[in-house]
Design an enzyme around this catalytic site. Structure first.
Site, PDB file in Angstrom:
ATOM      1  N   ASN A   1       9.678   4.729  -0.579  1.00 20.26           N
ATOM      2  CA  ASN A   1       9.816   5.744   0.725  1.00 20.26           C
ATOM      3  C   ASN A   1      11.345   6.198   1.028  1.00 20.26           C
ATOM      4  OD1 ASN A   1       7.060   5.919   1.315  1.00 20.26           O
ATOM      5  ND2 ASN A   1       6.964   4.596   2.898  1.00 20.26           N
TER       6      ASN A   1
ATOM      7  N   GLU B   1       0.862  -1.131  -0.038  1.00 22.49           N
ATOM      8  CA  GLU B   1      -0.082  -0.071  -0.066  1.00 22.49           C
ATOM      9  C   GLU B   1       0.799   1.233  -0.094  1.00 22.49           C
ATOM     10  OE1 GLU B   1      -3.658   0.270   0.304  1.00 22.49           O
ATOM     11  OE2 GLU B   1      -2.787   2.221  -0.427  1.00 22.49           O
ATOM     12  N   PHE B   2       0.288   2.238  -0.775  1.00 20.53           N
ATOM     13  CA  PHE B   2       1.325   3.459  -0.909  1.00 20.53           C
ATOM     14  C   PHE B   2       0.522   4.780  -0.453  1.00 20.53           C
ATOM     15  CE2 PHE B   2       2.443   0.578  -4.129  1.00 20.53           C
ATOM     16  CZ  PHE B   2       3.725   0.424  -4.099  1.00 20.53           C
TER      17      PHE B   2
ATOM     18  N   CYS C   1       6.027   6.316   8.860  1.00 19.74           N
ATOM     19  CA  CYS C   1       6.592   5.467   7.602  1.00 19.74           C
ATOM     20  C   CYS C   1       7.986   5.901   7.408  1.00 19.74           C
ATOM     21  CB  CYS C   1       5.581   5.627   6.557  1.00 19.74           C
ATOM     22  SG  CYS C   1       3.996   5.037   6.786  1.00 19.74           S
TER      23      CYS C   1
ATOM     24  N   LYS D   1      11.064   5.035   9.897  1.00 23.55           N
ATOM     25  CA  LYS D   1      11.412   3.805  10.023  1.00 23.55           C
ATOM     26  C   LYS D   1      11.498   2.855   8.919  1.00 23.55           C
ATOM     27  CE  LYS D   1       6.735   1.484  10.053  1.00 23.55           C
ATOM     28  NZ  LYS D   1       6.770   0.607   8.836  1.00 23.55           N
TER      29      LYS D   1
HETATM   30  C1  UDX Z   1       4.560   8.232   3.249  1.00 23.15           C
HETATM   31  C2  UDX Z   1       4.635   8.275   1.625  1.00 23.15           C
HETATM   32  O1  UDX Z   1       4.524   9.430   0.940  1.00 23.15           O
HETATM   33  C3  UDX Z   1       3.380   7.083   1.377  1.00 23.15           C
HETATM   34  O2  UDX Z   1       3.556   6.874  -0.100  1.00 23.15           O
HETATM   35  C4  UDX Z   1       3.978   5.842   2.039  1.00 23.15           C
HETATM   36  O3  UDX Z   1       2.772   4.875   1.863  1.00 23.15           O
HETATM   37  C5  UDX Z   1       3.792   6.201   3.723  1.00 23.15           C
HETATM   38  O4  UDX Z   1       4.972   7.108   3.791  1.00 23.15           O
HETATM   39  P1  UDX Z   1       3.288   9.944   4.844  1.00 23.15           P
HETATM   40  O5  UDX Z   1       4.106   8.977   5.885  1.00 23.15           O
HETATM   41  O6  UDX Z   1       1.795  10.149   4.915  1.00 23.15           O
HETATM   42  O7  UDX Z   1       3.493   9.023   3.451  1.00 23.15           O
HETATM   43  O8  UDX Z   1       4.012  11.188   4.607  1.00 23.15           O
HETATM   44  P2  UDX Z   1       4.531  12.138   3.512  1.00 23.15           P
HETATM   45  O9  UDX Z   1       3.654  12.925   2.852  1.00 23.15           O
HETATM   46  O10 UDX Z   1       5.448  11.149   2.645  1.00 23.15           O
HETATM   47  O11 UDX Z   1       5.566  13.194   4.165  1.00 23.15           O
HETATM   48  C6  UDX Z   1       6.607  12.423   5.049  1.00 23.15           C
HETATM   49  C7  UDX Z   1       7.452  13.622   5.622  1.00 23.15           C
HETATM   50  O12 UDX Z   1       8.222  14.430   4.533  1.00 23.15           O
HETATM   51  C8  UDX Z   1       6.512  14.842   6.454  1.00 23.15           C
HETATM   52  O13 UDX Z   1       7.223  14.980   7.784  1.00 23.15           O
HETATM   53  C9  UDX Z   1       6.690  15.943   5.254  1.00 23.15           C
HETATM   54  O14 UDX Z   1       6.630  17.274   6.234  1.00 23.15           O
HETATM   55  C10 UDX Z   1       8.105  15.690   4.651  1.00 23.15           C
HETATM   56  N1  UDX Z   1       8.428  16.277   3.639  1.00 23.15           N
HETATM   57  C11 UDX Z   1       7.605  16.134   2.519  1.00 23.15           C
HETATM   58  C12 UDX Z   1       9.282  17.387   3.569  1.00 23.15           C
HETATM   59  O15 UDX Z   1      10.002  17.799   4.427  1.00 23.15           O
HETATM   60  N2  UDX Z   1       9.486  17.996   2.274  1.00 23.15           N
HETATM   61  C13 UDX Z   1       8.793  17.628   1.200  1.00 23.15           C
HETATM   62  O16 UDX Z   1       9.149  18.149   0.262  1.00 23.15           O
HETATM   63  C14 UDX Z   1       7.823  16.886   1.358  1.00 23.15           C
END
Ligand code: UDX
Length: 452
Positions: free
Chosen positions: A217, A157-158, A269, A272
């Site tokens: 990821n 799942e993504f 996510c 870890k």
């Molecule tokens: C992530 C993946 O995007 C998703 O596909 C997977 O299934 C689960 O992990 P998520 O943990 O919901 O999703 O967060 P995401 O939107 O990826 O953001 C992760 C972190 O990166 C956040 O703390 C965000 O603030 C940070 N981030 C994101 C940045 O610092 N800069 C960016 O340009 C984008």
């Protein structure tokens, strides 16, 4: 309802499972969600979602009411009723190690297999270290009762928090690993709606499917740490990382997404998953991946220190007894998740240095209070800002991006703002008399007038 349609169980009803269960119901299938947590099952059965996820409560309520979606703690009921069992339990980081803890996945697969009363397809969705699914196949064949045929495949799942419903109903891609033709046909039937609207399906072996998820990821994390490394260089050289990201992002081989420099990544996510990949790559002797993930993690964690240093610098070298309004507790906007939240990490560090930290988050106040009860919390942006010697924007919620700097300027003690997500209109804030500090944008911010 097509009576020959596969009936679905979803084991584990956290973010992933609750969303997947609701999405499967929305796609037209009968779904039963299973969790060991009675309180969670009771809440979901009333359409109450124990975390903030836009659109999910409505979808769950819709299908609880339509009768297509139920929740239970009884795995035997779920296995008796269903043909396809999705495994959606968590794989947190192990205590004292970088590796993922797969015990909940193993338990779920064992529980499903041992309770089967008819042929079944078991579909792993959880993020697992490569090799886990192959091992689990042994447990399935050992535990499935005589005469019952059970197949295990992997279908990662993504979904992103905050966009979980959309990502589940309309995924970018569907990956199916280690599948027979029969299992593939069943999954294609379950995902017929997104497939019909163009979602590509990648059919591959079990190990590739497991690695696709962590690699996706890891790549996103690498992109963020890359731009944060360049932000450091921009600060040293007097350049502007936001303009730079726009410019390189026009190259569609690079793309602009995930190139926002700032406080870095957190959440349940990315941190870890890169650590689990690092650990697993080390076990398998793939040392380049281990070294790369180590560097990505180090750059990311250093961003938190950079923001602490900016706060110290803004306040003349010490935060002792300084009042700091921390805007944001969630690891990113549109969620109340504070797992490995960079914002709370910074807030706690400043608190430990003697600052009077007051945290405000539009949605994550409750979860933050539970995780960090020693910090002080405000119920509004105005309360957090009142009397503050400095404001720190640590999560780029819309409420902060659109806040009125003149209104806030009138209630703070010192007009100092650290925009750790590069999300504020700096010129507007500077024009309202604020001293603005950012990550990697020294050039443009230095050109702004400063008042304190
Ligand atoms: C992530 C993946 O995007 C998703 O596909 C997977 O299934 C689960 O992990 P998520 O943990 O919901 O999703 O967060 P995401 O939107 O990826 O953001 C992760 C972190 O990166 C956040 O703390 C965000 O603030 C940070 N981030 C994101 C940045 O610092 N800069 C960016 O340009 C984008």
């Amino acid at each position: 309802m097509d009576t020959t349609a596969p009936r679905v169980s979803v084991v584990g009803t956290g973010y992933l499972g609750a969303t997947h269960a609701a999405a499967m119901a929305e796609l037209g299938f009968d779904v039963i969600g299973v969790d060991t947590d009675q309180a969670k099952v009771d809440a979901l059965s009333r359409g109450v979602v124990p975390f903030y996820e836009p659109g999910l409560p409505e979808l769950i309520l819709k299908h609880v009411e339509s009768g297509r979606l139920r929740f239970t703690t009884d795995i035997t009921e779920a296995t008796a009723l269903s043909d396809v069992h999705f495994v959606c339990v968590g794989t947190p980081q192990q205590r004292g190690s970088n590796a993922a803890d797969t015990r909940y996945v193993e338990q779920a697969v064992r529980d499903i297999s041992a309770n089967l009363t008819r042929d079944a397809l078991i579909v792993g969705k959880s993020t697992v270290p490569v090799g886990t699914a192959g091992r689990l196949r042994g447990a399935v064949s050992a535990l499935a009762p005589e005469g019952v045929s059970a197949e295990l495949v992997w279908n990662p799942e993504f979904l992103r928090e905050g966009k979980a419903v959309e990502d589940t109903l309309r995924p970018d891609r569907i990956v199916i690993g280690g599948t027979s033709a029969r299992a593939e046909a069943t999954l294609r039937e379950l995902y017929a709606t997104p497939i019909a609207t163009g979602t590509p399906v990648v059919v591959c072996d079990l190990e590739t499917a497991e690695l696709v998820k962590v690699s996706a990821n890891a790549f996103l994390a690498t992109k963020i740490s890359f731009i944060n490394a360049i932000a450091e260089l921009c600060d040293a050289a007097g350049a502007d990382v936001s303009v730079l990201a726009d410019a390189i992002g026009f190259d569609d081989r690079i793309g602009r997404k995930f190139l926002n420099a700032g406080l870095g990544f957190g959440g349940g996510c990315l941190p870890k998953d890169i650590r689990a990949l690092q650990a697993r790559a080390g076990e398998l002797g793939a040392h380049s991946a281990t070294a790369l993930m180590q560097q990505v993690d180090e750059i990311n964690m250093a961003q938190r220190q950079r923001v602490i240093d900016l706060a110290l610098d803004a306040l003349g070298g010490s935060v002792l007894n300084k009042r700091i309004g921390v805007l944001g507790a969630a690891f990113k906007p549109d969620t109340d998740d504070v797992r490995d939240s960079p914002a709370l990490n910074v807030a706690a560090a400043l608190h430990l240095r003697g600052a009077q930290v007051v945290v405000y988050d539009p949605e994550a106040g409750q979860t933050a209070r539970r995780s960090f009860p020693t910090l002080s919390y405000a119920d509004s942006l105005i309360d957090a800002a009142t009397g503050a010697d400095a404001l720190l924007v640590l999560t780029e919620w819309r409420e902060f991006r659109e806040a009125d700097p003149s209104e806030l300027g009138a209630i703070v003690s010192g007009r100092r703002v650290i925009d750790a997500r590069n999300c504020l209109p700096s010129e507007r804030w500077a024009a309202a008399g604020w001293s603005v500090r950012t990550i990697g944008r020294t050039a443009s911010v230095a050109a702004l007038p400063t008042f304190v």
